[in-house]
Design an enzyme around this catalytic site. Structure first.
Site, PDB file in Angstrom:
ATOM      1  N   SER A  13      -9.016   3.020 -15.249  1.00 19.63           N
ATOM      2  CA  SER A  13      -9.098   3.802 -16.507  1.00 19.63           C
ATOM      3  C   SER A  13      -7.517   4.181 -16.962  1.00 19.63           C
ATOM      4  O   SER A  13      -7.532   4.481 -18.329  1.00 19.63           O
ATOM      5  CB  SER A  13      -9.899   5.115 -16.492  1.00 19.63           C
ATOM      6  OG  SER A  13      -9.357   5.910 -15.597  1.00 19.63           O
ATOM      7  N   MET A  86      -4.252   1.293  -4.630  1.00 15.58           N
ATOM      8  CA  MET A  86      -4.737   1.828  -3.419  1.00 15.58           C
ATOM      9  C   MET A  86      -4.007   1.292  -2.069  1.00 15.58           C
ATOM     10  O   MET A  86      -4.786   1.442  -1.208  1.00 15.58           O
ATOM     11  CB  MET A  86      -6.264   2.160  -3.340  1.00 15.58           C
ATOM     12  CG  MET A  86      -6.948   2.690  -4.451  1.00 15.58           C
ATOM     13  SD  MET A  86      -6.250   4.547  -5.052  1.00 15.58           S
ATOM     14  CE  MET A  86      -6.929   5.298  -3.551  1.00 15.58           C
ATOM     15  N   ILE A  88      -0.533   1.400   0.456  1.00 15.82           N
ATOM     16  CA  ILE A  88       0.670   2.267   0.768  1.00 15.82           C
ATOM     17  C   ILE A  88       1.849   1.028   0.841  1.00 15.82           C
ATOM     18  O   ILE A  88       1.492   0.105   1.516  1.00 15.82           O
ATOM     19  CB  ILE A  88       0.330   2.681   1.938  1.00 15.82           C
ATOM     20  CG1 ILE A  88      -0.560   4.100   2.091  1.00 15.82           C
ATOM     21  CG2 ILE A  88       1.685   3.507   2.617  1.00 15.82           C
ATOM     22  CD1 ILE A  88      -0.600   4.924   3.143  1.00 15.82           C
ATOM     23  N   ASN A 103       4.329   6.285 -10.602  1.00 19.40           N
ATOM     24  CA  ASN A 103       3.036   6.331 -10.145  1.00 19.40           C
ATOM     25  C   ASN A 103       2.304   7.482 -10.582  1.00 19.40           C
ATOM     26  O   ASN A 103       3.240   8.281 -11.107  1.00 19.40           O
ATOM     27  CB  ASN A 103       2.903   6.585  -8.457  1.00 19.40           C
ATOM     28  CG  ASN A 103       1.653   6.721  -7.862  1.00 19.40           C
ATOM     29  OD1 ASN A 103       0.668   5.948  -8.277  1.00 19.40           O
ATOM     30  ND2 ASN A 103       1.276   7.661  -6.806  1.00 19.40           N
ATOM     31  N   HIS A 105      -0.463  10.540  -9.759  1.00 21.63           N
ATOM     32  CA  HIS A 105      -1.227  11.010  -8.560  1.00 21.63           C
ATOM     33  C   HIS A 105      -2.145  12.418  -9.085  1.00 21.63           C
ATOM     34  O   HIS A 105      -1.453  13.259  -9.706  1.00 21.63           O
ATOM     35  CB  HIS A 105       0.049  11.688  -7.346  1.00 21.63           C
ATOM     36  CG  HIS A 105      -0.723  12.236  -6.192  1.00 21.63           C
ATOM     37  ND1 HIS A 105      -1.443  11.352  -5.356  1.00 21.63           N
ATOM     38  CD2 HIS A 105      -0.964  13.420  -5.894  1.00 21.63           C
ATOM     39  CE1 HIS A 105      -1.896  12.307  -4.390  1.00 21.63           C
ATOM     40  NE2 HIS A 105      -1.787  13.344  -4.645  1.00 21.63           N
ATOM     41  N   GLU A 170      -4.869  12.753 -17.469  1.00 24.50           N
ATOM     42  CA  GLU A 170      -3.936  11.499 -16.863  1.00 24.50           C
ATOM     43  C   GLU A 170      -3.790  10.783 -18.062  1.00 24.50           C
ATOM     44  O   GLU A 170      -2.851  10.114 -18.232  1.00 24.50           O
ATOM     45  CB  GLU A 170      -4.626  10.953 -15.699  1.00 24.50           C
ATOM     46  CG  GLU A 170      -4.733  11.799 -14.312  1.00 24.50           C
ATOM     47  CD  GLU A 170      -5.468  11.000 -13.216  1.00 24.50           C
ATOM     48  OE1 GLU A 170      -5.106   9.998 -12.852  1.00 24.50           O
ATOM     49  OE2 GLU A 170      -6.051  11.924 -12.416  1.00 24.50           O
TER      50      GLU A 170
HETATM   51  C1  GRF Z   1      -6.439   8.368 -10.638  1.00 20.49           C
HETATM   52  O1  GRF Z   1      -7.027   9.546 -10.459  1.00 20.49           O
HETATM   53  C2  GRF Z   1      -5.231   8.098 -10.462  1.00 20.49           C
HETATM   54  O2  GRF Z   1      -4.496   9.531 -10.631  1.00 20.49           O
HETATM   55  C3  GRF Z   1      -5.265   7.972  -8.833  1.00 20.49           C
HETATM   56  O3  GRF Z   1      -6.160   6.880  -8.902  1.00 20.49           O
HETATM   57  C4  GRF Z   1      -7.108   7.202  -9.826  1.00 20.49           C
HETATM   58  C5  GRF Z   1      -6.944   6.042 -10.408  1.00 20.49           C
HETATM   59  O4  GRF Z   1      -8.236   5.910 -11.526  1.00 20.49           O
HETATM   60  N1  GRF Z   1      -3.683   7.426  -8.290  1.00 20.49           N
HETATM   61  P1  GRF Z   1      -8.373   4.595 -12.551  1.00 20.49           P
HETATM   62  O5  GRF Z   1      -8.217   3.574 -11.655  1.00 20.49           O
HETATM   63  O6  GRF Z   1      -7.006   4.700 -13.456  1.00 20.49           O
HETATM   64  O7  GRF Z   1      -9.526   5.051 -13.224  1.00 20.49           O
END
Ligand code: GRF
Length: 212
Positions: A13, A86, A88, A103, A105, A170
């Site tokens: 998203s 996801m 590291i 990034n 977070h 975000e």
């Molecule tokens: C978001 O909450 C972002 O902050 C974290 O992972 C999630 C990703 O969501 N790093 P999306 O795949 O962008 O919907």
């Protein structure tokens, strides 16, 4: 015009928000470490090139990261944008993209690094939560902070409602951060702090719970 590559693992998203923000840059590709990432389809619908580098095809992090870097570098991006990626990343990978890797977070860093941030915020009874866009360094979920958004934690919030409300923010701050980067409006000072060339500060407080 600057070029970016976006890395995802799932829904994407944030990636979608970036694709729809009419950023002053070329989005050269979206790369996923999972072939089934929903975001890959979204990217294709937007006419963006996609690639998959599956971590399952590699026996260790180093060889996965080397292959990922090779795929990224094929697009010659100015910035590599992690959007729900996801995995590291190894220090070698991170050091290859110093000042170019960003990034998002889901916490107000440096609080709540790592996973399950919404649950931990609720558990602790924290009243203000948020998200952070930052440059990536070898220190996980640290690195110079570009922009943050804060939201109140409301009575009755669950992990799900909190995550959903934060995700809306975000989607506002990530495109803004990338816009600043692509327009050369961001400077890293000698303390390793991010400054904007043309700061616009509003300076009001978020108080949670609100005052009467
Ligand atoms: C978001 O909450 C972002 O902050 C974290 O992972 C999630 C990703 O969501 N790093 P999306 O795949 O962008 O919907």
């Amino acid at each position: 015009m600057k070029k970016i590559v976006i890395l995802i693992s799932g829904v994407g998203s944030n990636m979608r928000a970036l694709l729809e923000a009419r950023l002053p840059c070329t989005i050269a590709a979206v790369i996923s470490n999972r072939a089934d990432a929903e975001g890959l389809r979204t990217a294709q619908q937007h006419g963006i090139a996609t690639a998959v580098v599956s971590h399952q095809d590699f026996s260790d992090r180093e060889s996965f990261d080397a292959s990922l870097a090779q795929t990224i570098d094929g697009y010659r991006p100015d910035f590599v944008v992690l959007a729900g990626f996801m995995r590291i990343l190894t220090p070698d990978f991170v050091n290859r993209y110093v000042g170019k890797l960003v990034n998002i977070h889901p916490s107000l860093l440096p609080a709540y690094t790592g996973m399950h941030t919404h649950a931990r915020v609720l558990q602790d009874g924290v009243k203000i939560h948020g998200c952070t866009v930052h440059f990536v360094t070898a220190d996980l979920d640290h690195g110079p902070i570009i922009i943050q958004a804060a939201i109140p934690v409301l009575p009755g919030d669950t992990e799900h409602t909190l995550a959903a409300r934060l995700l809306d923010q975000e989607h506002r701050v990530y495109p803004q951060a990338i816009r600043w980067l692509c327009q050369d409006q961001i400077e890293l000072d000698h303390h390793g702090h991010v400054n904007l060339r043309f700061p616009k500060q509003v300076g009001y407080a978020l108080i949670s719970p609100g005052l009467e």
